[in-house]
Design a protein around this motif. Structure first.
Motif, PDB file in Angstrom:
ATOM      1  N   LEU A   1       4.612  10.015   3.098  1.00 20.31           N
ATOM      2  CA  LEU A   1       3.846   8.906   3.313  1.00 20.31           C
ATOM      3  C   LEU A   1       2.453   9.284   3.428  1.00 20.31           C
ATOM      4  CD1 LEU A   1       5.738   6.047   5.290  1.00 20.31           C
ATOM      5  CD2 LEU A   1       4.740   5.875   2.889  1.00 20.31           C
ATOM      6  N   ALA A   2       2.311  10.178   4.217  1.00 16.66           N
ATOM      7  CA  ALA A   2       0.741  10.568   4.681  1.00 16.66           C
ATOM      8  C   ALA A   2       0.260  10.962   3.276  1.00 16.66           C
ATOM      9  CB  ALA A   2       0.783  11.902   5.776  1.00 16.66           C
ATOM     10  N   LEU A   3       0.664  11.859   2.554  1.00 21.51           N
ATOM     11  CA  LEU A   3       0.195  12.258   1.303  1.00 21.51           C
ATOM     12  C   LEU A   3      -0.193  11.064   0.124  1.00 21.51           C
ATOM     13  CD1 LEU A   3      -0.344  15.148   0.573  1.00 21.51           C
ATOM     14  CD2 LEU A   3       1.850  15.276  -0.801  1.00 21.51           C
ATOM     15  N   SER A   4       0.957  10.269   0.361  1.00 22.49           N
ATOM     16  CA  SER A   4       0.825   8.941  -0.302  1.00 22.49           C
ATOM     17  C   SER A   4      -0.701   8.149  -0.127  1.00 22.49           C
ATOM     18  CB  SER A   4       1.874   8.017  -0.164  1.00 22.49           C
ATOM     19  OG  SER A   4       3.048   8.450  -0.424  1.00 22.49           O
ATOM     20  N   LEU A   5      -0.736   8.017   1.325  1.00 22.41           N
ATOM     21  CA  LEU A   5      -1.955   7.408   1.720  1.00 22.41           C
ATOM     22  C   LEU A   5      -3.305   8.226   1.212  1.00 22.41           C
ATOM     23  CD1 LEU A   5      -0.745   5.912   4.932  1.00 22.41           C
ATOM     24  CD2 LEU A   5      -0.535   4.958   2.733  1.00 22.41           C
ATOM     25  N   ALA A   6      -3.154   9.614   1.215  1.00 20.17           N
ATOM     26  CA  ALA A   6      -4.361  10.495   0.972  1.00 20.17           C
ATOM     27  C   ALA A   6      -4.786  10.291  -0.393  1.00 20.17           C
ATOM     28  CB  ALA A   6      -4.185  11.977   1.353  1.00 20.17           C
ATOM     29  N   GLY A   7      -3.477  10.276  -1.220  1.00 21.96           N
ATOM     30  CA  GLY A   7      -3.695   9.948  -2.819  1.00 21.96           C
ATOM     31  C   GLY A   7      -4.497   8.910  -2.955  1.00 21.96           C
ATOM     32  N   LEU A   8      -4.117   7.481  -2.243  1.00 22.65           N
ATOM     33  CA  LEU A   8      -4.953   6.521  -2.443  1.00 22.65           C
ATOM     34  C   LEU A   8      -6.441   6.647  -2.366  1.00 22.65           C
ATOM     35  CD1 LEU A   8      -2.586   3.699  -0.746  1.00 22.65           C
ATOM     36  CD2 LEU A   8      -2.860   3.965  -3.331  1.00 22.65           C
ATOM     37  N   GLY A   9      -6.689   7.107  -1.052  1.00 21.68           N
ATOM     38  CA  GLY A   9      -8.196   7.507  -0.778  1.00 21.68           C
ATOM     39  C   GLY A   9      -8.814   8.232  -1.896  1.00 21.68           C
ATOM     40  N   LEU A  10      -8.022   9.388  -2.354  1.00 22.17           N
ATOM     41  CA  LEU A  10      -8.763  10.217  -3.082  1.00 22.17           C
ATOM     42  C   LEU A  10      -8.897   9.738  -4.431  1.00 22.17           C
ATOM     43  CD1 LEU A  10      -9.792  13.047  -2.842  1.00 22.17           C
ATOM     44  CD2 LEU A  10      -7.556  13.714  -3.764  1.00 22.17           C
ATOM     45  N   TRP A  11      -8.013   8.836  -5.149  1.00 21.65           N
ATOM     46  CA  TRP A  11      -8.301   8.222  -6.188  1.00 21.65           C
ATOM     47  C   TRP A  11      -9.340   7.019  -6.056  1.00 21.65           C
ATOM     48  CZ3 TRP A  11      -7.155   9.070 -11.353  1.00 21.65           C
ATOM     49  CH2 TRP A  11      -6.266   9.916 -11.395  1.00 21.65           C
TER      50      TRP A  11
ATOM     51  N   ALA B   1       0.758  -1.231   0.063  1.00 22.07           N
ATOM     52  CA  ALA B   1       0.190  -0.067   0.051  1.00 22.07           C
ATOM     53  C   ALA B   1       0.934   1.209   0.101  1.00 22.07           C
ATOM     54  CB  ALA B   1      -0.895  -0.052   1.283  1.00 22.07           C
ATOM     55  N   ALA B   2       1.947   1.123   0.708  1.00 26.85           N
ATOM     56  CA  ALA B   2       2.918   2.235   0.807  1.00 26.85           C
ATOM     57  C   ALA B   2       3.397   2.510  -0.531  1.00 26.85           C
ATOM     58  CB  ALA B   2       3.838   2.314   1.853  1.00 26.85           C
ATOM     59  N   ALA B   3       4.108   1.364  -0.860  1.00 28.29           N
ATOM     60  CA  ALA B   3       4.397   1.641  -2.506  1.00 28.29           C
ATOM     61  C   ALA B   3       3.306   2.003  -3.492  1.00 28.29           C
ATOM     62  CB  ALA B   3       5.242   0.310  -2.994  1.00 28.29           C
ATOM     63  N   LEU B   4       2.149   1.608  -3.350  1.00 32.80           N
ATOM     64  CA  LEU B   4       1.393   2.073  -4.478  1.00 32.80           C
ATOM     65  C   LEU B   4       0.944   3.706  -4.213  1.00 32.80           C
ATOM     66  CD1 LEU B   4      -0.940  -0.684  -4.197  1.00 32.80           C
ATOM     67  CD2 LEU B   4       0.204  -0.163  -6.276  1.00 32.80           C
ATOM     68  N   GLY B   5       0.849   4.128  -2.986  1.00 30.69           N
ATOM     69  CA  GLY B   5       0.498   5.435  -2.552  1.00 30.69           C
ATOM     70  C   GLY B   5       1.629   6.411  -3.270  1.00 30.69           C
TER      71      GLY B   5
ATOM     72  N   MET C   1       8.401  -4.256  -7.701  1.00 28.63           N
ATOM     73  CA  MET C   1       7.598  -4.358  -8.794  1.00 28.63           C
ATOM     74  C   MET C   1       6.611  -3.071  -8.889  1.00 28.63           C
ATOM     75  SD  MET C   1       5.879  -8.099  -8.475  1.00 28.63           S
ATOM     76  CE  MET C   1       4.275  -7.890  -9.496  1.00 28.63           C
ATOM     77  N   ILE C   2       6.399  -2.303  -7.802  1.00 29.12           N
ATOM     78  CA  ILE C   2       5.360  -1.214  -8.015  1.00 29.12           C
ATOM     79  C   ILE C   2       6.573  -0.019  -8.341  1.00 29.12           C
ATOM     80  CG2 ILE C   2       3.937   0.260  -6.794  1.00 29.12           C
ATOM     81  CD1 ILE C   2       2.932  -2.484  -5.287  1.00 29.12           C
ATOM     82  N   LEU C   3       7.506   0.017  -7.778  1.00 26.71           N
ATOM     83  CA  LEU C   3       8.528   1.295  -7.745  1.00 26.71           C
ATOM     84  C   LEU C   3       9.833   1.217  -8.326  1.00 26.71           C
ATOM     85  CD1 LEU C   3       8.227   2.348  -4.047  1.00 26.71           C
ATOM     86  CD2 LEU C   3       6.994   3.571  -6.020  1.00 26.71           C
ATOM     87  N   GLY C   4      10.245  -0.011  -8.727  1.00 28.87           N
ATOM     88  CA  GLY C   4      11.519  -0.434  -9.105  1.00 28.87           C
ATOM     89  C   GLY C   4      11.509  -0.438 -10.711  1.00 28.87           C
TER      90      GLY C   4
END
Lengths: 551, 216
Positions: A301-311, A94-98, A211-214
Motif C-alpha cells: 500500500l505504501a508503494l502504491s501511494l508513492a506511485g500515485l505521487g510520483l506519477w 485512491a488505494a485501488a488506483l495506486g 471498476m479500478i481493479l476488477g
C-alpha cells in the motif's frame, strides 16, 4: 419515555436507508427480472461478487487473527501498527488506483523487474489487472480491509485479557497460536463480528474498487449495476433494480453462509481442544506468515501511494524505466482550476457532514449520560445498518427520493446522504472515550457549584478534545472517500475528488489520475495530522492529558 | 428566631434497592467534625453521594437534609453548597492550578479581585506562584492542598471528606489533615474514614452509618 428517545432517534436515522431500499426496488417489477435472467453475464458476475467478497473477508480476518495472535505484544508490532494506522484514512478509490499503477503490465512492479529479469522492452500482454478471476480486486480489498479489522481487533483486545490467557495456555503446554485460538480468539471474534460483516458487505458490493481493479466483461454484479444506473436515459433502470435485489439477497445469503462457517470453525476448535493438541509446531510458520504478509501488505500500500505521487509529477516516464526521466509540476498546474473546485466541494461536503454528525453524536451521548441511560444494544446494532446494507442496493432508491424532493444534483443533498455513512463511524470512534470520561470529575465540579452546561463546555468537551478531533478526522475521511452516494445523489454533477478520480481511471492519463488521487488522499491525511497535532499543542503543558492520549 | 445553623440530617436513609445502607438522624454544628467509621464497601461513599445529591442508579435516599435552615433535599448538586473532597484530588487535568481554582471560586467580583483572591489562597497554602503550573507536575501533598483550596473557594456551607488523606503517606497525612481541619473551623464537616488516627485527629463524635457511637 425518555429512555425510548435514543431508539426513536435511531429509527428516524435508519428509516431513509430502508426507504431507499424499498423505493429502489420498485422498477424491478416492470420486467427487470426477466431482462436480468436474459443477461448472459449474470452467473459470472454473481460468482465474482461472492468470490471476491467472501474471499477477501476471509483472508483479511485470517491475517488479522494471525497478526494479533503472533505479534500484538512483540516489538515488531509497533512499526507495523504505525504503518497500518494511517492507511485506514486512505480512501478506497485512491488505494485501488495506486495498486492499479503498481500491478498493471506497465506498472511499477513490471518496470522494476524489466528488462533485466523479464526481457520486456514493452509492457507485456498480461492481465495482471482486471484479471477474470478478480484476484487483483481481492488483493486490493484485503490490503484496504485488513488494517480496518486489525485496528478494530486491537480496540477489543484488552477486554479479552490476552496476557493472562496466553500465559495460562503456555503453562498448559500450548503453542502460542494454539493458546490464542483456544483462549483469546472466541471472545475477540464475538466483538469483531459486526465489523467483519461490514467488511463482507462492502467487499461483495464495492463499485469503485471493482471498476479500478476488477474484471471487465462481465464485471462484478455491483459494478454492472452501477454501469446500468449511470447509463444515459433510464432504460436500464428495471434491470438495475432487479440486479440490486439479487445483490442484496446475495449479501444476506453470504452473511448466513458466514454464520454457518463460524459454526464449523467452532467445531474445529472443539476438535482441536478435545484431541488435546498443543500445535507448538505451528508457531514458527505462523509468525513468519504474520510478519511477511503484514509488512508485505503495508509495504504494497505504501508503494502504491508513492506511485500515485510520483506519477503526478512525472514528466517523461517510458517503459521499462524504474523512475521518471524528469519531474515536472505541469500536470498539477494544468489541473489546478478543476482540482481546486473539486477539493473545495469535497471539503465543504466533508466538513458539513462531519460537523452535523459530531453535533448529533455528542448530543445523543450527552443525553445518554445526563439521564443515566445504559447503552442500548439494539440501538448500537441499528447504527451499523448503513455499514451493513450494500450502498448499491440503497442508493438507487435514495436517488429517486432526492429527485422527487428536487434536490438531486445538489451538494447539500450529497452532504445529507454522506451524514448517514459518517455518523456511525463518528459514533463508534467517539463513544468509548465519551462514556469513559471520569464522571467523578463532573461530581467534583457540581459540588463546586457548576451546573451541567458549565461542566459540559468547560470540562467534558475540552478534556475530550483529542477523541473529538480523531472522530472528526475519521468522519472527514469517510465522507471524502464516498463514491457511489456522491455519484448517485449528486447525479454525476457533484464532482468531488473521489468521483473525478474514479471517472479518470477509465482513461489512461496516469499523471492526471495521480494528481486527483493525491489530492483525494491529502484531505483525510491533513485531518488526521491535525487531530494528532492540535491536542499535543493545546496540552503541551498538561502532562496528564498527553499521557491519556498515548493509549 | 434565627434559622438554626449547621447541617441537620432528619431520618436520612440511604438504600441499595431495598437494603438500608445508612440511617442517620443528627445535627452537625459549624466547626464540628463528625467522623463516620465503617468497613470498606459498607456504603460510606453512598451516604456522601446522597448528601450532595449524586446517587448512582440503583440507590435511593429518603428523609431530609437541612443546611443552615435551608432544605436542600431535592436540589441539584450544584445548588446545595455542600463541598466534597475525594480520595483522589480530582483536579481537572486540562486546566492549570490557577484555572482549577478559578473554576471553583464562587461567582462575583472583578477579574482582578478574583485573581488576587486566588493568589492569597495559594500564598496561605504555601503555594505562591503556582497558579500557572500544570497540576500533574505537583507533589501529592501540593495537589491535596490545591484541592482543599478549590473546595473552600467555592464557599460551601458544609464540607464532606471522603477519605481524602488515604493516599498520603503518614507524615504528609498528619500535615494535610491539620491544614484541612484548621481551614474548616466555621463549617460543619463530615469525615468518612476507616483510619483510626483520622478519627482521633478530627476530635468530634465518631459514629457508625446508623448513628451508634464507635470507639475510635
Amino acid at each position: 419515555m425518555i429512555k425510548a428517545l435514543p431508539r426513536l432517534g435511531l429509527a428516524l436515522f435508519t428509516l431513509p436507508m430502508l426507504g431507499g431500499l424499498v423505493v429502489g426496488f420498485v422498477p424491478a417489477f416492470s420486467g427487470g427480472f426477466a431482462e436480468l435472467a436474459g443477461w448472459p453475464g449474470l452467473p459470472r458476475a454473481v460468482a465474482l461478487s461472492v468470490g471476491t467478497g467472501m474471499g477477501a473477508t476471509a483472508l483479511s480476518l485470517l491475517l488479522t487473527g494471525l497478526i494479533v495472535a503472533m505479534l500484538h505484544d512483540r516489538p515488531a508490532f509497533a512499526p507495523l501498527r504505525r504503518m497500518l494506522s494511517p492507511l485506514l484514512a486512505v480512501p478506497h478509490a485512491a488505494a485501488a488506483l495506486g495498486l492499479a499503477f503498481l500491478l498493471a503490465p506497465s506498472g511499477w512492479i513490471a518496470r522494476l523487474l524489466s528488462p533485466w529479469a523479464t526481457d520486456w522492452q514493452q509492457p507485456p500482454d498480461l492481465l495482471t489487472l482486471h484479471d477474470p478471476m478478480g484476484l487483483a480486486l481481492t488483493l486490493g480489498l484485503v490490503a484496504k480491509e485488513m488494517p480496518f479489522l486489525l485496528l478494530m481487533a486491537l480496540a477489543a483486545l484488552p477486554a479479552c485479557a490476552p496476557a493472562q490467557r496466553l500465559v495460562l495456555g503456555a503453562a498448559l503446554g500450548h503453542g502460542r497460536l494454539s493458546a490464542f485460538a483456544v483462549g483469546v480468539w472466541p471472545p475477540l471474534y464475538a466483538r469483531l463480528r459486526l465489523p467483519v460483516m461490514a467488511v463482507l458487505a462492502y467487499g461483495m458490493t464495492t463499485v469503485e474498487m471493482a471498476m479500478i481493479l476488477g474484471p471487465g466483461l462481465p464485471p462484478t454484479l455491483s459494478a454492472q449495476i452501477a454501469g446500468w444506473l449511470t447509463d444515459a436515459g433510464l432504460r436500464h433502470l428495471p434491470v438495475a433494480s432487479a440486479a440490486a435485489i439479487v445483490q442484496l439477497a446475495l449479501v444476506l445469503a453470504a452473511m448466513g453462509l458466514w454464520r454457518v462457517a463460524e459454526g464449523a470453525g467452532r467445531a474445529g476448535l472443539r476438535y482441536h481442544i478435545g484431541r488435546g493438541r498443543r500445535a507448538v509446531w505451528a508457531d514458527a510458520p505462523a509468525r513468519l506468515a504474520a510478519m511477511g504478509l503484514g509488512f508485505g501488505l503495508a509495504g504494497l500500500l505504501a508503494l502504491s501511494l508513492a506511485g500515485l505521487g510520483l506519477w503526478s509529477v512525472a514528466a517523461e516516464w517510458r517503459f521499462p524505466a524504474d523512475l521518471p526521466q524528469s519531474l515536472t509540476l505541469q500536470t498539477w498546474a494544468r489541473a489546478l482550476p478543476a482540482l481546486g473546485h473539486s477539493l473545495w466541494l469535497t471539503a465543504v461536503i466533508a466538513f458539513g457532514a462531519t460537523g452535523l454528525a459530531l453535533g448529533l453524536v455528542i448530543a445523543s451521548l450527552q443525553f445518554e449520560q445526563s439521564h443515566g441511560l445504559v447503552p442500548d444494544r439494539w440501538a448500537e446494532r441499528a447504527l451499523y445498518l448503513p455499514l451493513l446494507l450494500p450502498q448499491i442496493a440503497v442508493m438507487p432508491g435514495v436517488q429517486v427520493i432526492a429527485l422527487h424532493l428536487g434536490v438531486e444534483g445538489t451538494a447539500l443533498a450529497v452532504m445529507v446522504v454522506h451524514l448517514f455513512f459518517v455518523l456511525p463511524y463518528v459514533f463508534l470512534s467517539l463513544a468509548p472515550a465519551y462514556r469513559g470520561w471520569d464522571s467523578r470529575l463532573g461530581v467534583a465540579a457540581a459540588t463546586l457549584g457548576a451546573g451541567q452546561t458549565r461542566i459540559f463546555w468547560h470540562l467534558r468537551l475540552p478534556m475530550l478534545l483529542g477523541p473529538v478531533l480523531t472522530a472528526a478526522a475519521l468522519g472527514i475521511a469517510v465522507s471524502a472517500g464516498q463514491y457511489l452516494p456522491t455519484l448517485m445523489v449528486g447525479g454525476g454533477r457533484v464532482g468531488t475528488l473521489t468521483v473525478e478520480a474514479v471517472a479518470l481511471s477509465s482513461g489512461g492519463n496516469r499523471r492526471l489520475i495521480g494528481v486527483f488521487a493525491v489530492a483525494q488522499l491529502a484531505l483525510p491525511a491533513v485531518a488526521f495530522a491535525l487531530a494528532l497535532a492540535v491536542p499535543r499543542q493545546v496540552f503541551a503543558n498538561r502532562r496528564a492529558m498527553l499521557a491519556e492520549r498515548g493509549r | 428566631m434565627s434559622a438554626p445553623t449547621g447541617l441537620h440530617l432528619e431520618s436520612l436513609t440511604v438504600r441499595r434497592g431495598t437494603d438500608v445502607l445508612a440511617q442517620l438522624n443528627l445535627t452537625i454544628r459549624p466547626g464540628e467534625v463528625l467522623t463516620l467509621m465503617a468497613p470498606s464497601g459498607a456504603g460510606k461513599s453512598m451516604l456522601l453521594q446522597a448528601l450532595i445529591g449524586a446517587l448512582p442508579p440503583g440507590f435511593s435516599a429518603s428523609g431530609h437534609i437541612v443546611l443552615n435552615g435551608r432544605k436542600v433535599t431535592g436540589l441539584p448538586t450544584a445548588a446545595r453548597r455542600i463541598g466534597l473532597l475525594f480520595q483522589d484530588d480530582m483536579l481537572f487535568p486540562h486546566l492549570s492550578v490557577g484555572q482549577n481554582l478559578q473554576f471553583g471560586l464562587a461567582p462575583g467580583g472583578s477579574k482582578a479581585q478574583r485573581r488576587s483572591r486566588i493568589e492569597q489562597g495559594l500564598a496561605a497554602a504555601g503555594l505562591s506562584g503556582f497558579a500557572a503550573r500544570d497540576p500533574a507536575t505537583l507533589s501529592g501533598g501540593q495537589r491535596a492542598r490545591v484541592a482543599l483550596l478549590r473546595a473552600l473557594l467555592a464557599e460551601p456551607q458544609a464540607l464532606l471528606l471522603d477519605e481524602p488523606f488515604a493516599r498520603l503517606d503518614a507524615n504528609l497525612r498528619a500535615q494535610i489533615r491539620q491544614a484541612t481541619f484548621d481551614a474548616t473551623r466555621n463549617l460543619p464537616v463530615i469525615l468518612v474514614t476507616h483510619d483510626q488516627s483520622d478519627a482521633v485527629a478530627a476530635g468530634g463524635p465518631v459514629l457508625s452509618l446508623f448513628g451508634q457511637p464507635v470507639s475510635p
